[in-house]
Scaffold this motif. Structure first.
Motif, mmCIF file in Angstrom:
data_model
loop_
_atom_site.group_PDB
_atom_site.id
_atom_site.type_symbol
_atom_site.label_atom_id
_atom_site.label_comp_id
_atom_site.label_asym_id
_atom_site.label_seq_id
_atom_site.Cartn_x
_atom_site.Cartn_y
_atom_site.Cartn_z
ATOM 1 N N GLY A 204 0.857 -1.187 0.000
ATOM 2 C CA GLY A 204 0.000 0.000 0.000
ATOM 3 C C GLY A 204 0.887 1.228 0.000
ATOM 4 O O GLY A 204 1.981 1.216 -0.578
ATOM 5 N N LEU A 205 0.447 2.275 0.683
ATOM 6 C CA LEU A 205 1.178 3.544 0.672
ATOM 7 C C LEU A 205 1.556 3.906 2.109
ATOM 8 O O LEU A 205 0.687 4.141 2.930
ATOM 9 C CB LEU A 205 0.252 4.619 0.075
ATOM 10 N N GLU A 206 2.847 3.902 2.384
ATOM 11 C CA GLU A 206 3.318 4.302 3.716
ATOM 12 C C GLU A 206 2.560 3.607 4.850
ATOM 13 O O GLU A 206 2.086 4.244 5.789
ATOM 14 C CB GLU A 206 3.273 5.827 3.877
ATOM 15 N N VAL B 254 -2.631 4.406 4.622
ATOM 16 C CA VAL B 254 -3.262 5.646 4.182
ATOM 17 C C VAL B 254 -3.646 5.537 2.709
ATOM 18 O O VAL B 254 -2.847 5.068 1.898
ATOM 19 C CB VAL B 254 -2.356 6.863 4.472
ATOM 20 N N TYR B 255 -4.897 5.924 2.413
ATOM 21 C CA TYR B 255 -5.479 5.950 1.056
ATOM 22 C C TYR B 255 -5.620 4.564 0.414
ATOM 23 O O TYR B 255 -6.673 4.233 -0.107
ATOM 24 C CB TYR B 255 -4.678 6.860 0.115
ATOM 25 N N LEU B 256 -4.511 3.782 0.425
ATOM 26 C CA LEU B 256 -4.550 2.432 -0.150
ATOM 27 C C LEU B 256 -4.272 1.479 1.000
ATOM 28 O O LEU B 256 -3.417 1.757 1.817
ATOM 29 C CB LEU B 256 -3.425 2.272 -1.174
ATOM 30 N N GLN C 224 -11.118 0.457 -3.322
ATOM 31 C CA GLN C 224 -10.992 1.914 -3.358
ATOM 32 C C GLN C 224 -11.729 2.562 -2.196
ATOM 33 O O GLN C 224 -12.913 2.353 -1.994
ATOM 34 C CB GLN C 224 -11.533 2.443 -4.687
ATOM 35 N N LEU C 225 -11.000 3.377 -1.464
ATOM 36 C CA LEU C 225 -11.514 4.051 -0.269
ATOM 37 C C LEU C 225 -12.662 4.997 -0.633
ATOM 38 O O LEU C 225 -12.592 5.701 -1.633
ATOM 39 C CB LEU C 225 -10.329 4.812 0.309
ATOM 40 N N PRO D 284 -1.832 18.642 -1.002
ATOM 41 C CA PRO D 284 -1.141 17.341 -1.102
ATOM 42 C C PRO D 284 -0.055 17.156 -0.041
ATOM 43 O O PRO D 284 0.430 16.048 0.164
ATOM 44 C CB PRO D 284 -0.533 17.380 -2.512
ATOM 45 N N ALA E 78 0.242 16.560 3.164
ATOM 46 C CA ALA E 78 -0.548 16.148 4.323
ATOM 47 C C ALA E 78 -0.124 14.734 4.673
ATOM 48 O O ALA E 78 -0.447 13.796 3.938
ATOM 49 C CB ALA E 78 -2.032 16.211 4.005
ATOM 50 N N ASN E 79 0.634 14.597 5.742
ATOM 51 C CA ASN E 79 1.090 13.255 6.133
ATOM 52 C C ASN E 79 1.192 13.172 7.654
ATOM 53 O O ASN E 79 0.616 13.995 8.364
ATOM 54 C CB ASN E 79 2.423 12.916 5.439
ATOM 55 N N LYS F 261 -8.423 13.827 3.875
ATOM 56 C CA LYS F 261 -7.435 13.584 2.821
ATOM 57 C C LYS F 261 -7.254 14.817 1.953
ATOM 58 O O LYS F 261 -8.092 15.720 1.964
ATOM 59 C CB LYS F 261 -7.821 12.361 1.990
ATOM 60 N N THR F 262 -6.185 14.804 1.197
ATOM 61 C CA THR F 262 -5.901 15.856 0.231
ATOM 62 C C THR F 262 -7.152 16.190 -0.580
ATOM 63 O O THR F 262 -7.783 15.291 -1.123
ATOM 64 C CB THR F 262 -4.774 15.375 -0.702
#
Lengths: 79, 323
Positions: free
Chosen positions: B9-11, B57-59, B105-106, B208, B210-211, B289-290
Motif C-alpha cells: 500500500g502507501l506508507e 493511508v489511502y490504499l 478503493q476508499l 497534497p 498532508a502526512n 485527505k488531500t
C-alpha cells in the motif's frame, strides 16, 4: 470499447517525469497494460500511475499538474 | 507464524499508542494518528491496550496470513476482502492460514487500521513499537512496509474471538467538511483580530502536503500585527522566539497555508502557534485527505478537557462491552 484510468490516491497529477521531460505518453499514443502514464504526488512522494488496460490514448480528463481526488477519471483509452 | 506483505500500500507503518517521555529531547510521540480506530481495533481482536497494529493511508496493504488468527479493520471506509470475499469493518474476523487480506478503493476517511490478535512483534524502541520514519526508528526496521516483508504476530492477545462488533452509534462518520475543535493560543495575539476570525470562518482545503508530520491547508491569507522583531526571533512576521510546539498546534508561515503539526512533527521551533487542535479531534483530522475541506471551531480549555474525558469514558465503555 473505451477504458478509463482513475486516480488511486489524491494528489497532484503529472504527465511528465520531470518539468522539462517529454510526457510519459503522447496524445494518441498506444499503451500496454502496466505502462506508466503519469505520476501522482502526495505526502511528498511520487507514485507512478500505470495503465490497467492496453489501448490508445483518446481523451485526457485532467491537465498536467491538476489536483485530483481518489477515483477521479484521468484518461480514457480506446481499447 | 507470519504475515507476508504482498503489497505494502502507501506508507503503511506499525504503530501503537506512541513514544512518550522524550519530547524535551526532540522525539515526537509518533503512534497511530487516529487513536480511536487503533484502540477499538485492539479491543475487537482481544488485545491488551497498546498492542501494535498497522496504519495505512489511502490504499490498504495486501497481506497473506500463514497462520490462523483474528483481525479487525477499523478507521476509513474502505472495502476489505479476505480471499476476495467482503469482510465487515469495525468487527473482528477469523482468518485461516493461507488467506489474503486486500483492500479496494476508499470511499470515506483516509486511514484504515488493521489490528491483529497478539499485535505485531517488533522491538520496542524507547518504550514504543511505533514507527518514526523520518529518522528510521521503531516499528518494522524504522520504515514503512515493503513487498516481501514478513511480520510476526505478538503475544498481546488476551482473548481473541471473531464476531465482536463495535456498536453502530460508536462508528465514526466522515462528513464532507471535517470540524476540528481548536484551543486558541499560544501566540494568537500575533494575528490581527480580523485574521483570527477569518481562520475559524474559512473552510480550509487539505493540500497534497498532508502526512504523519503535519497537514498543510489552503484557503485564505492571514495577517500579523506589525511588531519590532524580538531578540532571537526570525524576520518573518510569523516568527517568534523559539518555543516548544504542542502536538496538534497550528502555524501559519508567511501568513499563508496553515500547518497542523501531528505525531511525527518537529517538537519545537520559531513559528507562532495560533491554536492547538484538541487531541480527540486529531483522530478526525487523520481521516481527512488531500482535497477535503476542514473547518476549525474554537473551544475553551474547560470544553477541551471535557472532550478528552468524554472520549476516555467512551473507550472504557467500548472496551467493557467488547471484552
Amino acid at each position: 470499447m473505451a477504458h478509463t484510468i482513475t486516480a488511486k490516491t489524491p494528489g497532484v497529477f503529472y504527465r511528465k517525469p520531470s518539468p522539462d521531460a517529454e510526457p510519459y505518453v503522447a496524445d494518441g499514443a498506444t499503451v500496454a497494460e502496466g505502462d506508466v502514464i503519469g505520476l501522482i504526488e502526495v505526502m511528498k512522494t511520487f507514485r507512478e500511475v500505470k495503465a490497467d488496460a492496453a489501448g490508445t490514448v483518446a481523451t485526457w480528463h485532467v491537465a498536467d499538474e491538476d489536483e485530483v481526488s481518489i477515483g477521479q477519471e484521468l484518461v480514457e483509452l480506446d481499447t | 507464524m507470519s504475515i507476508l506483505v504482498r503489497d505494502p500500500g502507501l506508507e503503511t507503518t506499525v504503530q501503537d499508542t506512541g513514544r512518550f517521555g522524550h519530547y524535551a529531547i526532540g522525539f515526537p510521540p509518533s503512534g497511530a494518528l487516529d487513536s480511536f480506530a487503533y484502540h477499538v481495533g485492539n479491543a475487537l481482536v482481544g488485545n491488551a491496550p497498546g498492542a501494535a497494529g498497522l496504519e495505512a493511508v489511502y490504499l490498504g496493504p495486501t497481506l497473506e496470513f500463514t497462520t490462523d488468527t483474528v483481525i479487525a479493520v477499523t478507521g476509513a471506509d474502505i472495502p476489505a476482502t479476505l480471499d476476495g470475499e467482503a469482510i465487515p469493518l469495525w468487527e473482528s474476523v477469523a482468518v485461516r492460514a493461507g488467506q489474503t487480506l486486500a483492500f479496494g478503493q476508499l470511499t470515506g476517511g483516509a486511514r484504515p487500521y488493521v489490528a491483529i490478535a497478539g499485535g505485531i512483534d517488533v522491538p520496542t524502541v524507547y518504550g514504543s513499537r511505533s514507527t518514526y520514519t523520518l529518522v528510521g526508528m521503531g516499528g518494522f526496521g524504522g520504515r514503512g512496509l515493503a513487498e516481501g516483508d514478513e511480520l510476526v504476530p505478538g503475544e498481546d492477545a488476551v482473548a481473541p474471538r471473531a464476531g465482536r462488533r463495535l456498536a453502530d452509534d460508536d462508528v465514526p462518520t466522515y462528513p464532507e467538511i471535517a470540524e476540528l475543535r481548536l484551543l486558541v493560543g499560544l501566540h494568537s495575539y500575533r494575528l490581527t483580530p480580523d485574521s483570527l476570525e477569518r481562520f475559524t470562518d474559512t473552510a480550509w482545503k487539505v493540500t497534497p502536503d498532508a502526512n504523519r508530520v503535519g497537514y498543510r491547508y489552503r484557503g485564505a491569507e492571514l495577517e500579523f500585527v506589525p511588531r519590532e522583531q524580538p531578540f532571537g526571533a526570525g524576520s518573518d512576521p510569523a516568527n517568534v522566539t523559539d518555543c516548544g510546539y504542542p502536538v496538534g498546534s497550528v502555524q501559519v508561515p508567511g501568513g499563508v497555508e496553515p500547518i497542523v503539526l501531528l505525531q511525527d512533527a518537529v517538537t519545537g521551533g520559531g513559528y507562532a502557534t495560533l491554536g492547538t487542535v484538541v487531541s480527540v479531534d486529531r483522530d478526525r483530522l487523520a481521516q481527512t485527505k488531500t482535497g477535503d475541506r476542514t473547518r476549525f471551531v474554537s473551544v475553551d480549555l474547560d470544553e477541551a478537557l471535557t472532550i478528552r474525558r468524554d472520549r476516555a469514558a467512551q473507550l472504557d465503555r467500548i472496551r467493557t462491552a467488547l471484552s
